[in-house]
Design an enzyme around this catalytic site. Structure first.
Site, PDB file in Angstrom:
ATOM      1  CE  LYS A 266      11.381   9.191 -12.426  1.00  0.00           C
ATOM      2  NZ  LYS A 266      12.550   9.474 -13.218  1.00  0.00           N
TER       3      LYS A 266
ATOM      4  CE  LYS B 294       5.232  -2.587   3.044  1.00  0.00           C
ATOM      5  NZ  LYS B 294       3.759  -2.583   3.104  1.00  0.00           N
TER       6      LYS B 294
ATOM      7  CD  GLU C 210       2.137  -0.591   0.161  1.00  0.00           C
ATOM      8  OE1 GLU C 210       2.232  -1.416   1.087  1.00  0.00           O
ATOM      9  OE2 GLU C 210       2.502  -0.845  -1.005  1.00  0.00           O
TER      10      GLU C 210
ATOM     11  NE  ARG D 199      -3.499  -6.694   1.767  1.00  0.00           N
ATOM     12  CZ  ARG D 199      -2.284  -6.369   2.202  1.00  0.00           C
ATOM     13  NH1 ARG D 199      -2.083  -6.133   3.484  1.00  0.00           N
ATOM     14  NH2 ARG D 199      -1.280  -6.236   1.361  1.00  0.00           N
TER      15      ARG D 199
ATOM     16  NE  ARG E  71       6.406  -7.372   7.295  1.00  0.00           N
ATOM     17  CZ  ARG E  71       5.574  -7.351   6.264  1.00  0.00           C
ATOM     18  NH1 ARG E  71       5.439  -8.439   5.508  1.00  0.00           N
ATOM     19  NH2 ARG E  71       4.883  -6.271   5.979  1.00  0.00           N
TER      20      ARG E  71
HETATM   21  P1  ADP Z   1       2.080  -5.818   3.538  1.00  0.00           P
HETATM   22  O1  ADP Z   1       2.388  -4.551   2.787  1.00  0.00           O
HETATM   23  O2  ADP Z   1       1.076  -5.693   4.610  1.00  0.00           O
HETATM   24  O3  ADP Z   1       3.283  -6.600   3.898  1.00  0.00           O
HETATM   25  P2  ADP Z   1       1.884  -7.539   1.338  1.00  0.00           P
HETATM   26  O4  ADP Z   1       1.418  -6.952   0.042  1.00  0.00           O
HETATM   27  O5  ADP Z   1       3.343  -7.786   1.495  1.00  0.00           O
HETATM   28  O6  ADP Z   1       1.345  -6.632   2.475  1.00  0.00           O
HETATM   29  O7  ADP Z   1       1.060  -8.865   1.561  1.00  0.00           O
HETATM   30  C1  ADP Z   1       0.501  -9.304   2.785  1.00  0.00           C
HETATM   31  C2  ADP Z   1       0.576 -10.778   2.872  1.00  0.00           C
HETATM   32  O8  ADP Z   1      -0.135 -11.410   1.847  1.00  0.00           O
HETATM   33  C3  ADP Z   1       1.984 -11.273   2.799  1.00  0.00           C
HETATM   34  O9  ADP Z   1       2.106 -12.294   3.733  1.00  0.00           O
HETATM   35  C4  ADP Z   1       2.135 -11.740   1.361  1.00  0.00           C
HETATM   36  O10 ADP Z   1       3.019 -12.809   1.294  1.00  0.00           O
HETATM   37  C5  ADP Z   1       0.728 -12.134   1.005  1.00  0.00           C
HETATM   38  N1  ADP Z   1       0.358 -11.748  -0.366  1.00  0.00           N
HETATM   39  C6  ADP Z   1      -0.229 -10.608  -0.755  1.00  0.00           C
HETATM   40  N2  ADP Z   1      -0.514 -10.596  -2.055  1.00  0.00           N
HETATM   41  C7  ADP Z   1      -0.067 -11.757  -2.541  1.00  0.00           C
HETATM   42  C8  ADP Z   1      -0.078 -12.352  -3.831  1.00  0.00           C
HETATM   43  N3  ADP Z   1      -0.593 -11.737  -4.907  1.00  0.00           N
HETATM   44  N4  ADP Z   1       0.468 -13.559  -3.937  1.00  0.00           N
HETATM   45  C9  ADP Z   1       0.973 -14.181  -2.874  1.00  0.00           C
HETATM   46  N5  ADP Z   1       1.003 -13.694  -1.638  1.00  0.00           N
HETATM   47  C10 ADP Z   1       0.471 -12.499  -1.457  1.00  0.00           C
HETATM   48  P1  ADP Z   2       3.443  -5.234  -3.573  1.00  0.00           P
HETATM   49  O1  ADP Z   2       2.030  -5.256  -4.046  1.00  0.00           O
HETATM   50  O2  ADP Z   2       4.172  -6.470  -3.803  1.00  0.00           O
HETATM   51  O3  ADP Z   2       3.536  -4.700  -2.181  1.00  0.00           O
HETATM   52  P2  ADP Z   2       4.387  -2.628  -4.478  1.00  0.00           P
HETATM   53  O4  ADP Z   2       3.921  -2.001  -5.734  1.00  0.00           O
HETATM   54  O5  ADP Z   2       3.817  -2.103  -3.206  1.00  0.00           O
HETATM   55  O6  ADP Z   2       4.160  -4.186  -4.569  1.00  0.00           O
HETATM   56  O7  ADP Z   2       5.968  -2.542  -4.409  1.00  0.00           O
HETATM   57  C1  ADP Z   2       6.707  -3.247  -3.434  1.00  0.00           C
HETATM   58  C2  ADP Z   2       8.061  -2.567  -3.209  1.00  0.00           C
HETATM   59  O8  ADP Z   2       8.828  -2.519  -4.429  1.00  0.00           O
HETATM   60  C3  ADP Z   2       7.986  -1.126  -2.753  1.00  0.00           C
HETATM   61  O9  ADP Z   2       7.798  -1.006  -1.374  1.00  0.00           O
HETATM   62  C4  ADP Z   2       9.310  -0.557  -3.235  1.00  0.00           C
HETATM   63  O10 ADP Z   2      10.351  -0.869  -2.348  1.00  0.00           O
HETATM   64  C5  ADP Z   2       9.535  -1.299  -4.527  1.00  0.00           C
HETATM   65  N1  ADP Z   2       9.009  -0.502  -5.645  1.00  0.00           N
HETATM   66  C6  ADP Z   2       7.807  -0.643  -6.222  1.00  0.00           C
HETATM   67  N2  ADP Z   2       7.626   0.241  -7.220  1.00  0.00           N
HETATM   68  C7  ADP Z   2       8.755   0.980  -7.278  1.00  0.00           C
HETATM   69  C8  ADP Z   2       9.200   2.050  -8.105  1.00  0.00           C
HETATM   70  N3  ADP Z   2       8.442   2.532  -9.093  1.00  0.00           N
HETATM   71  N4  ADP Z   2      10.443   2.556  -7.894  1.00  0.00           N
HETATM   72  C9  ADP Z   2      11.217   2.053  -6.908  1.00  0.00           C
HETATM   73  N5  ADP Z   2      10.863   1.057  -6.111  1.00  0.00           N
HETATM   74  C10 ADP Z   2       9.640   0.504  -6.273  1.00  0.00           C
HETATM   75 MG    MG Z   3       2.955  -2.833  -1.546  1.00  0.00          MG
END
Ligand code: ADP
Ligand code: ADP
Ligand code: MG
Length: 446
Positions: free
Chosen positions: A200, A236, A274, A291, A337
């Site tokens: 959702k 972020k 998160e 991690r 960042r």
């Molecule tokens: P954080 O929440 O700490 O920012 P992210 O999920 O954004 O963590 O990922 C941390 C780092 O790893 C970032 O630099 C992101 O670009 C990279 N990263 C994480 N998962 C993936 C993925 N599945 N494919 C490509 N890059 C990834």
């Molecule tokens: P990643 O593994 O790339 O970090 P996340 O599942 O943590 O992916 O989602 C990354 C970002 O996308 C969240 O921080 C939020 O801003 C947005 N997002 C993800 N899921 C939802 C949701 N269900 N509703 C609204 N925003 C979302």
């Molecule tokens: Mg995330």
């Protein structure tokens, strides 16, 4: 304690881990690709080993090369940093097979929480509220039924996604089938895994996460929360701690849910849970990153705890010396960042030689990065080249400090996002702490 640690990563996080090891008197082994022979982590480590050509699949994701480097150099442990192999349970178990400690949670915990779909199931079982959604989609007709139940707009998310990638918003039922097909193909191309699930759309939403640190003796600590709602395309951009959006009662509830979640899976080492918070103040589990997190420094600044050093100590079997009541949050910290990307070309990654670099300083200012004057940013990797972190007594003071430090930071020769960060720290709504994940889209500062 380990005598020698290999760092299976590059960039600022590799430098961060090497610094922690040095201060602890632990020798370091860097690994690097052919594109990184002049990288800072290679210069700073005690030893360095080339593990292959520039593409990550041939070097930083090449488990055999990395493990061979560890065995040949006599490393007792591997720190995987973030991204790359950090959430790969196969790599974690191969380390153990080779008699090397993996600095992170055990492989079964990575599987239970690192995989987004498993994590949702594990958390539901532990009575942790998750974002309403579906299991992994196997059949488009069943998925349609699930989508109708969840309601539109909704998100299609790649099970293997990360770094803000693999998320697609669908506005109406007519678009659903096509969106699933494209999303699956994209996920397959990007993550070699086409698995999708639905969630959702929470809107407006705040992204608030909790830093967990746990040892091998059953001690689990919450090291406060981080507000990460300032995002661009789900990635972020700026993080702060504490969150300006929650009160003490909500904070207590959040820590309670987070430590229940961590205990439910027998979590070990550093990890981040998160959550999304909706407009009624309800928290929903979104994912756990098993991690070190990019934005860990803001937590270090407000708690005074060096998370990387404790990751290493905990992996070596040490006990955490605190109870939850000993953890106090002091003042306010913020991180921007710094990305090598071109604001005039829709923030496309930029690369090239850094011809001039001036780094700000002064009390409460920290710059974690792997760049130096004369360094050439290669085109193969993540565009994040550094993090500017500040710490002050109050949020207002932290924002002023950040604005001043950003104004002082000079990076010439490549394109970057400094202007965007400056615009954020000048924004009235940001100053009031009134922002959600749609802030940058609404502001049209992009
Ligand atoms: P954080 O929440 O700490 O920012 P992210 O999920 O954004 O963590 O990922 C941390 C780092 O790893 C970032 O630099 C992101 O670009 C990279 N990263 C994480 N998962 C993936 C993925 N599945 N494919 C490509 N890059 C990834
Ligand atoms: P990643 O593994 O790339 O970090 P996340 O599942 O943590 O992916 O989602 C990354 C970002 O996308 C969240 O921080 C939020 O801003 C947005 N997002 C993800 N899921 C939802 C949701 N269900 N509703 C609204 N925003 C979302
Ligand atoms: Mg995330």
């Amino acid at each position: 304690m380990f005598g020698k640690v290999l760092i299976a990563n590059r960039g600022e996080v590799a430098v961060r881990v090497i610094r922690a090891c040095r201060e602890m008197g632990v020798s370091t082994v860097a690994v690097y690709s052919e594109a990184d022979s002049e990288a800072l982590h290679v210069h700073l480590a005690d030893e360095s080993i080339c593990i292959g050509p520039p593409p990550v699949t041939d070097s930083y994701l090449n488990m055999t090369s990395i493990l061979s480097a560890a065995v040949c150099s006599g490393a007792e442990a591997i720190h995987p940093g973030y991204g790359l192999l950090s959430e790969n349970s196969k790599f974690a178990s191969l380390c153990t097979t080779c008699g090397i400690a993996f600095i992170g949670p055990p492989p079964d915990v990575i599987d239970a929480m690192g995989d987004k779909d498993n994590a949702r199931k594990t958390m539901s079982k532990a009575d942790v509220p998750v974002v309403p959604g579906s299991n992994v989609i196997n059949d488009i007709n069943k998925a349609k039924v699930a989508a109708e139940r969840i309601g539109f707009p909704l998100l299609i998310k790649a099970k293997a996604g990360g770094g803000g990638r693999g998320i697609r918003q669908v506005e109406k039922p007519e678009d659903f089938k096509n969106a699933c097909e494209t999303a699956s193909a994209e996920a397959m191309a990007a993550f070699s895994d086409g698995g999708l699930y639905l969630e959702k759309l929470i809107s407006p939403a705040r992204h608030i996460e909790v830093q967990i640190m746990a040892d091998k003796h059953g001690n689990v600590l919450c090291l406060g929360e981080r507000e990460c709602s300032l995002q661009r395309r789900n990635q972020k951009v700026l993080e702060e701690s504490p969150s300006p959006a929650i009160n003490e009662e909500q904070r207590e509830r959040l820590y309670h849910i987070a430590s229940r979640a961590a205990r439910a899976v027998g979590y070990q080492n550093a990890g981040t849970i998160e959550f999304l918070m909706d407009e009624n103040g309800h928290f929903y589990f979104m994912e756990m990153n098993t991690r070190l997190q990019v934005e860990h420094p803001v937590t270090e600044m407000v708690t005074g705890i060096d998370i990387v050093k404790w990751q290493i100590r905990v992996a070596a079997g040490h006990r955490l010396p605190w109870k939850q009541k000993d953890i106090s949050i002091n003042g306010h910290a913020m991180e921007c960042r710094i990305n090598a990307e071109n604001p005039h070309e829709n923030y496309r990654p930029s690369c090239g030689k850094i011809t001039l670099l001036h780094v700000p300083g002064g009390p409460g200012v920290r710059f974690d990065s792997a760049i130096y004057q004369g360094y050439t940013v290669p085109p193969f990797y993540d565009s994040m080249i550094g993090k500017l972190i500040v710490h002050a007594n109050t949020r207002e003071e932290a924002i002023r400090k950040m604005h001043s430090a950003l104004s002082e930071l000079v990076i010439e020769g490549i394109e970057h996002n400094l202007e965007l960060q400056l615009a954020i720290t000048r924004d009235d709504e940001f100053l009031l702490g009134k922002y959600d994940t749609s802030f940058l889209t609404r502001k049209k500062v992009l």
